[in-house]
Design an enzyme around this catalytic site. Structure first.
Site, PDB file in Angstrom:
ATOM      1  CG  HIS A   1      -0.447   1.252   5.557  1.00  0.00           C
ATOM      2  ND1 HIS A   1       0.187   1.550   6.738  1.00  0.00           N
ATOM      3  CD2 HIS A   1      -1.353   0.290   5.862  1.00  0.00           C
ATOM      4  CE1 HIS A   1      -0.298   0.790   7.714  1.00  0.00           C
ATOM      5  NE2 HIS A   1      -1.233   0.015   7.200  1.00  0.00           N
TER       6      HIS A   1
ATOM      7  N   GLY B   1      -1.447  -8.920   8.707  1.00  0.00           N
ATOM      8  CA  GLY B   1      -0.775  -7.999   9.637  1.00  0.00           C
ATOM      9  C   GLY B   1      -1.615  -6.795  10.011  1.00  0.00           C
TER      10      GLY B   1
ATOM     11  CG  HIS C   1      -5.687   1.557   8.134  1.00  0.00           C
ATOM     12  ND1 HIS C   1      -6.321   0.656   8.958  1.00  0.00           N
ATOM     13  CD2 HIS C   1      -4.387   1.192   8.091  1.00  0.00           C
ATOM     14  CE1 HIS C   1      -5.427  -0.216   9.420  1.00  0.00           C
ATOM     15  NE2 HIS C   1      -4.251   0.086   8.900  1.00  0.00           N
TER      16      HIS C   1
HETATM   17  P1  AMP Z   1      -2.242  -1.978  10.161  1.00  0.00           P
HETATM   18  O1  AMP Z   1      -1.191  -2.946  10.586  1.00  0.00           O
HETATM   19  O2  AMP Z   1      -2.458  -1.985   8.666  1.00  0.00           O
HETATM   20  O3  AMP Z   1      -3.522  -2.138  10.946  1.00  0.00           O
HETATM   21  O4  AMP Z   1      -1.640  -0.548  10.446  1.00  0.00           O
HETATM   22  C1  AMP Z   1      -1.999   0.230  11.526  1.00  0.00           C
HETATM   23  C2  AMP Z   1      -1.111   1.435  11.477  1.00  0.00           C
HETATM   24  O5  AMP Z   1      -1.658   2.429  12.298  1.00  0.00           O
HETATM   25  C3  AMP Z   1       0.323   1.180  11.957  1.00  0.00           C
HETATM   26  O6  AMP Z   1       1.237   1.513  10.929  1.00  0.00           O
HETATM   27  C4  AMP Z   1       0.444   2.096  13.174  1.00  0.00           C
HETATM   28  O7  AMP Z   1       1.731   2.667  13.276  1.00  0.00           O
HETATM   29  C5  AMP Z   1      -0.609   3.152  12.886  1.00  0.00           C
HETATM   30  N1  AMP Z   1      -1.162   3.821  14.055  1.00  0.00           N
HETATM   31  C6  AMP Z   1      -1.621   3.261  15.205  1.00  0.00           C
HETATM   32  N2  AMP Z   1      -2.066   4.202  16.035  1.00  0.00           N
HETATM   33  C7  AMP Z   1      -1.910   5.397  15.408  1.00  0.00           C
HETATM   34  C8  AMP Z   1      -2.188   6.748  15.753  1.00  0.00           C
HETATM   35  N3  AMP Z   1      -2.714   7.093  16.949  1.00  0.00           N
HETATM   36  N4  AMP Z   1      -1.878   7.719  14.868  1.00  0.00           N
HETATM   37  C9  AMP Z   1      -1.335   7.405  13.685  1.00  0.00           C
HETATM   38  N5  AMP Z   1      -1.065   6.142  13.284  1.00  0.00           N
HETATM   39  C10 AMP Z   1      -1.333   5.149  14.141  1.00  0.00           C
END
Ligand code: AMP
Ligand code: ZN
Length: 111
Positions: A101, A92, A99
């Site tokens: 979470h 996902g 990054h």
């Molecule tokens: P992933 O699915 O692990 O790649 O998570 C990406 C995360 O980045 C998601 O939870 C998004 O809500 C978050 N995200 C995307 N764009 C931004 C942004 N500009 N600022 C903060 N979070 C973001």
């Protein structure tokens, strides 16, 4: 890395308030929180996947895991929290800049 949203946030090209910053990482609020508290720990250097690990990247990820508990403590998450890395399509992963979470502030559901 061009066209990487997290590189743009690191560079300040996309504004995103930083809960924490040092020479290696930033911590920002997730824009679409999946829990009452949802932060992202983002290395300043670009690499996409956990599977691209090398010594230098491992040092950065180690630093993330040393910093996240301190941030969680500052956020008052003494009752626990969840730390997640999404890896690849099946994991996902939507943003291809590694990054971590940090989710908490409530009782989180199981998988
Ligand atoms: P992933 O699915 O692990 O790649 O998570 C990406 C995360 O980045 C998601 O939870 C998004 O809500 C978050 N995200 C995307 N764009 C931004 C942004 N500009 N600022 C903060 N979070 C973001
Ligand atoms: Zn990037």
């Amino acid at each position: 890395m061009e066209n990487c949203i997290f590189c743009k946030i690191v560079a300040g090209e996309i504004p995103s308030p930083r809960l924490y910053e040092d020479d290696k990482i930033i911590v920002i609020k997730d824009i679409e929180p999946k829990a009452k508290l949802h932060y992202l720990c983002i290395p300043k250097v670009h690499f996409a996947y956990l599977s691209e690990m090398d010594e230098a990247r491992a040092e950065i990820v180690k630093h993330c895991f040393q910093t996240i508990p301190k941030i969680a403590k500052d956020l008052g998450l003494e009752d626990g929290y969840r730390v997640i890395i999404n890896q690849g399509v099946n994991g996902g992963q939507a943003v291809l800049h590694l990054h971590i979470h940090l989710l908490g502030g409530e009782v989180l559901g199981g998988f």
